[in-house]
Design a protein around this motif. Structure first.
Motif, PDB file in Angstrom:
ATOM      1  N   VAL A 167       0.610  -1.283  -0.130  1.00  0.00           N
ATOM      2  CA  VAL A 167       0.218   0.108  -0.132  1.00  0.00           C
ATOM      3  C   VAL A 167       0.885   1.162  -0.055  1.00  0.00           C
ATOM      4  CG1 VAL A 167      -1.706   1.279   1.260  1.00  0.00           C
ATOM      5  CG2 VAL A 167      -1.749  -1.160   1.358  1.00  0.00           C
ATOM      6  N   GLU A 168       0.757   2.146  -1.031  1.00  0.00           N
ATOM      7  CA  GLU A 168       1.550   2.918  -1.190  1.00  0.00           C
ATOM      8  C   GLU A 168       0.993   4.292  -0.428  1.00  0.00           C
ATOM      9  OE1 GLU A 168       2.042   3.241  -5.356  1.00  0.00           O
ATOM     10  OE2 GLU A 168       3.142   1.180  -5.372  1.00  0.00           O
ATOM     11  N   ILE A 169       1.960   5.208   0.159  1.00  0.00           N
ATOM     12  CA  ILE A 169       1.959   6.353   0.650  1.00  0.00           C
ATOM     13  C   ILE A 169       2.351   7.573  -0.130  1.00  0.00           C
ATOM     14  CG2 ILE A 169       2.434   7.638   2.662  1.00  0.00           C
ATOM     15  CD1 ILE A 169       3.111   4.956   4.085  1.00  0.00           C
ATOM     16  N   TRP A 170       1.219   8.352  -0.911  1.00  0.00           N
ATOM     17  CA  TRP A 170       1.773   9.330  -1.778  1.00  0.00           C
ATOM     18  C   TRP A 170       1.213  10.707  -0.996  1.00  0.00           C
ATOM     19  CZ3 TRP A 170       5.005   9.049  -5.753  1.00  0.00           C
ATOM     20  CH2 TRP A 170       5.403   7.593  -6.283  1.00  0.00           C
ATOM     21  N   ASP A 171      -0.017  10.790  -0.905  1.00  0.00           N
ATOM     22  CA  ASP A 171      -0.438  12.147  -0.424  1.00  0.00           C
ATOM     23  C   ASP A 171      -1.573  12.038   0.760  1.00  0.00           C
ATOM     24  OD1 ASP A 171      -2.250  11.111  -2.193  1.00  0.00           O
ATOM     25  OD2 ASP A 171      -2.816  12.892  -3.294  1.00  0.00           O
ATOM     26  N   PRO A 172      -1.243  11.480   1.688  1.00  0.00           N
ATOM     27  CA  PRO A 172      -2.372  11.080   2.737  1.00  0.00           C
ATOM     28  C   PRO A 172      -3.024  12.211   3.191  1.00  0.00           C
ATOM     29  CG  PRO A 172      -0.235  10.393   3.586  1.00  0.00           C
ATOM     30  CD  PRO A 172      -0.016  10.864   2.310  1.00  0.00           C
ATOM     31  N   PRO A 173      -4.594  12.006   3.405  1.00  0.00           N
ATOM     32  CA  PRO A 173      -5.152  13.208   3.898  1.00  0.00           C
ATOM     33  C   PRO A 173      -5.067  13.273   5.514  1.00  0.00           C
ATOM     34  CG  PRO A 173      -6.896  11.513   3.197  1.00  0.00           C
ATOM     35  CD  PRO A 173      -5.441  10.822   2.998  1.00  0.00           C
ATOM     36  N   VAL A 174      -3.926  13.197   5.979  1.00  0.00           N
ATOM     37  CA  VAL A 174      -3.766  13.520   7.451  1.00  0.00           C
ATOM     38  C   VAL A 174      -3.315  14.652   7.861  1.00  0.00           C
ATOM     39  CG1 VAL A 174      -3.243  11.175   7.638  1.00  0.00           C
ATOM     40  CG2 VAL A 174      -1.389  12.684   7.085  1.00  0.00           C
ATOM     41  N   PRO A 175      -3.822  15.390   8.879  1.00  0.00           N
ATOM     42  CA  PRO A 175      -3.430  16.729   9.536  1.00  0.00           C
ATOM     43  C   PRO A 175      -1.959  16.610   9.978  1.00  0.00           C
ATOM     44  CG  PRO A 175      -4.569  15.577  11.094  1.00  0.00           C
ATOM     45  CD  PRO A 175      -4.559  14.623   9.908  1.00  0.00           C
ATOM     46  N   PRO A 176      -1.206  17.756   9.915  1.00  0.00           N
ATOM     47  CA  PRO A 176       0.214  17.747  10.420  1.00  0.00           C
ATOM     48  C   PRO A 176       0.086  17.333  11.936  1.00  0.00           C
ATOM     49  CG  PRO A 176      -0.250  19.848   9.198  1.00  0.00           C
ATOM     50  CD  PRO A 176      -1.589  19.134   9.468  1.00  0.00           C
TER      51      PRO A 176
END
Lengths: 374, 438
Positions: A53-62
């Motif tokens: 599972v690739e991590i490119w632009d996860p919608p996580v807050p800083p």
């Protein structure tokens, strides 16, 4: 985390979204190897019975990243690090392809300094282009060197037959992607940029056979565009940023091909003659990928590739999306833009953080660019 | 190569530049006689400094006449230059030139042509300066000779590779990359073989460009000289373990120039023999760079070149002596691996195991060792936008050192670009740090 609905096929069957797919993986107990941006031998992970599972632009807050990495690192790395530190899914290991200095150091921060309990691996592909034989030999070694760690993390041996099957399945997924891109370039798919890349990006988290099925369903239900687009363009950069795609959709600019690290630079445009040996086959597959800044491709090769895909897809312009602080890509822009312009392809360089592109200044620049071409 | 250019080069090397140097030396002595005494917190200046200045002036002066007389190579600081020396290349180090431009505070104006050509101001400032030079910027060291070949190793960062690919396009010359895969754990035999094979593959290219056949004996001699030079440099740095330290790290930032850019030449080896003698004498005599030496500090990362003098004054006047640095020791750490009986494999090993090509745990252990060996009380981390492999990870290393009882300070700045430096904010942080040291 917000649930993102997958693209709707024409028969109204919703494609599984990333969160849904991952939740299903977790429920079934399939181990996950989370992979940071770049190019890597995915079949190796799949041969061990794990899901890449690739991590490119996860919608996580800083969150954690502010305490560990400087603000002058790119948002891809910072968001990836935040996800890695907060994820609670069935992640057994993190794989860092050696794409840039920042990811190299994130790997060792996570493994050696904050001592994450999960396994961390670095995959170093050779960057020398002087001797193709030495390069290929070292790449096979680098892939082989990765195997014991993956086996240990996943808890399963990689057998010869599993590796063969995984390599074959990967080739089918690549073929599916080639079909998607061919149909898009031919102009026979009527969908927005956002919708097209939602389909393409399912490959970032789906097992190959599921991706092949979804891509085939999508193509079967597609038909030529009803309404003309103002401009056909090639998009170059790291990934198809959702904010930028919104702008392009709004301005009626159709991305007909791409030179994106996460998408178009990760499958060969022509089928590769498979080697009998699966290790060599994995190495050959990686070596046949389009030229990439992260693997120090000669600059003329990059120009030739972008010209070729632009020509095949009848694109009239090339848009470069620069992720703020990404040196890997930014160094190449002056050369690429000047050479492409010389060959009659107008270019536009747009810079933003990821998931932050939908700002008015970018929109205005895109509008001005389109007007200048009309 | 033209005969006329060779004659001119030799004339400059043997007659004109030595004469100019002698004149400059005389002028310098006169100036020194008139110069006011060093500030009360500073020890007497190193006598070797004048010699160093001459060596580097001669190097940059001769560089102007090198084109056409000698094959010219532009080299990254981590490239095994010993191989190029075997072909008699005149070597130019753009990183060293960038540091000179930074110290002269002309970084932004030197990088302006590159930025105007589309290179982002967020890129490494050494690279921007150098690309600026390629696009016509004139620096304090005069004109650099156009390269015939670019020699690059990514053992210090990938940035040099991105940067040198641009130079290869701009100057239309070959780029030879010495690719050193990152050493995440142990260095594998396959990795060493891969690197050694690249070095061997370079030979026909270097022979063609230099029009000189490869001489293995000459290469071996150069290798030995480079090893001895680096070991001497390491001994010079080691003298700073003494209390008081005979020089400060701000001196070392300047005196490291020969080991970086003239390594493998007799002049560099001879220079460090003299420097070591002077430092050893200062240790015997109890002469320190800072007096009194109240606390001893460790520097991490490249220098803030445009602030070296200011930092030396601020810390020196508070009795704080920087006595160790991960940066200056980088050219002394791994050269003991160089083995003339296995030249290619030992070069591969020595150059792959440099601090920036290894995991951060290695750097933590190195810094902890320095804390012990040099009786360190505090550490300053220069977090520079220009060098991600050096900077990313510092926040965690700082936490680890703090837990080990070392007082720490992070300074956000840049190697050569003062536009990324907030004077007030940095000064406030430094003052607070000095207070915590007591």
């Amino acid at each position: 985390m917000t649930t993102v609905t997958g693209p709707m096929f024409r028969d109204a069957t919703p494609a599984p979204s990333r969160p849904d797919s991952l939740a299903g993986t977790a429920r079934s107990g399939i181990p996950i190897v989370a992979v940071f941006p770049g190019r890597y031998p995915r079949a190796l992970i799949e041969a061990a019975g794990a899901r890449a599972v690739e991590i490119w632009d996860p919608p996580v807050p800083p969150s954690h990243s502010v305490e560990h990495v400087q603000p002058f690192t790119c948002s891809v790395a910072r968001r990836g690090f935040d996800l890695a530190r907060t994820t609670r899914t069935n992640v057994r290991a993190f794989l860092f392809p050696h794409t840039c200095d920042t990811l190299q150091n994130l790997f060792t921060i996570l493994r050696d300094l904050v001592a994450d309990t999960r396994h961390c691996f670095l995959f170093c592909a050779p960057r020398s282009h002087l001797s193709p034989e030495a390069r290929a030999r070292y790449l096979v070694h680098a892939i082989r060197e990765l195997a014991p760690g993956i086996e240990k993390a996943v808890g399963r041996d990689i057998t010869a037959s599993a590796l063969d099957a995984a390599v074959r399945a990967r080739r089918l997924a690549e073929e599916a992607k080639r079909n998607l891109y061919r149909r898009r370039a031919e102009g026979s798919i009527d969908c927005s940029n956002a919708e097209f890349y939602r389909v393409v990006r399912q490959d970032e988290f789906m097992p190959p056979e599921e991706f092949v099925r979804c891509a085939a369903q999508f193509l079967a239900s597609s038909h030529p565009p009803q309404k003309p687009w103002k401009l056909h363009a090639v998009l170059s950069g790291i990934l198809p940023d959702s904010g930028l795609l919104e702008i392009l959709d709004r301005e009626r600019i159709l991305v007909v091909e791409d030179d994106l690290l996460s998408c178009g630079r990760r499958f060969p445009r022509a089928e590769v003659q498979p080697s009998q040996d699966p290790w060599t086959a994995m190495s050959d597959a990686l070596l046949s990928l389009p030229p990439c800044s992260s693997w120090s491709a000669p600059l003329p090769d990059r120009v030739a590739f972008i010209r070729a895909i632009a020509s095949a897809s009848r694109a009239r312009a090339v848009l470069f999306h620069a992720v703020k602080f990404c040196e890997t890509e930014a160094f190449d822009h002056p050369y690429l833009t000047s050479r492409l312009r010389e060959s009659g392809l107008p270019t536009l360089v747009l810079e933003s953080e990821i998931r932050d592109a939908a700002v008015s200044s970018l929109s205005t620049r895109v509008q001005a660019f389109v007007e200048s071409l009309q | 190569m033209s005969a006329g250019r060779k004659i001119l080069f030799n004339l400059m090397k043997d007659v004109a530049l030595p004469a100019a140097m002698a004149g400059s030396d005389l002028a310098s002595r006169i100036r020194h006689r008139k110069r006011k005494a060093p500030p009360p917190w500073a020890g007497p200046p190193l006598r070797c400094s004048a010699r160093l200045k001459q060596i580097m002036m001669r190097h940059y002066g001769l560089a102007r006449f090198a084109k056409g007389a000698r094959p010219v190579a532009w080299v990254t600081s981590g490239f095994p230059v010993e191989l190029a020396r075997a072909f008699d290349f005149y070597t130019v180090y753009p990183e060293n030139h960038g540091a000179v431009c930074g110290a002269r505070k002309v970084g932004p104006q030197m990088s302006a042509p590159a930025e105007a050509a589309g290179f982002s101001p967020d890129l490494c400032s050494y690279a921007r300066i150098d690309l600026g030079v390629a696009l016509g910027a004139k620096g304090p060291a005069g004109t650099l000779p156009r390269p015939d070949v670019l020699l690059c190793s990514n053992n210090i960062c990938q940035t040099v590779l991105y940067w040198y690919r641009q130079l290869a396009w701009m100057y239309d010359v070959p780029l030879l990359l010495f690719d050193t895969p990152f050493v995440a754990d142990d260095l594998s035999d396959a990795s060493v073989d891969y690197m050694a094979s690249q070095l061997k593959d370079f030979i026909p290219h270097l022979e063609r460009i230099s029009r000189r056949p490869f001489d293995p004996d000459r290469f071996t001699k150069i290798l030995l000289r480079a090893r001895d030079t680096s070991l001497l440099w390491g001994q010079c740095l080691q003298t700073m373990a003494a209390r008081p330290a005979p020089m400060s790290i701000f001196d070392a930032f300047v005196h490291m120039a020969p080991v970086v850019s003239l390594r493998g030449l007799p002049v560099a080896e001879q220079y460090y023999e003299v420097l070591l003698e002077e430092l050893s004498q200062r240790v015997k005599d109890g002469v320190g760079a800072i007096r009194p030496e109240r606390h001893r500090l460790l520097w991490d990362n490249i220098a803030v070149w445009f602030k070296v003098a200011d930092f030396a004054r601020i810390f020196g006047s508070a009795g704080l002596a920087f006595v160790a640095a991960t940066y200056t020791s980088a050219w002394a750490e791994t050269t003991h691996f160089l083995d003339p009986s296995k030249p290619f494999h030992s070069v591969a090993r020595a150059y792959a195991l440099v601090v920036l090509n290894r995991n951060l745990d290695h750097r933590v252990r190195l810094m902890k060792r320095m804390v012990q060996d040099f009786s360190i009380d505090g550490a300053l981390f220069h977090s520079t936008r220009s060098c991600k492999p050096y900077s990313v990870g510092q926040y965690d290393i700082r936490t680890i050192l703090q837990a080990a009882g070392v007082k720490t300070l992070i300074v956000e700045a840049d190697t050569t670009d003062p536009r990324w430096y907030a004077e007030e904010a940095v000064r406030t942080r430094i003052d607070a740090f000095i207070e915590t040291l007591g």
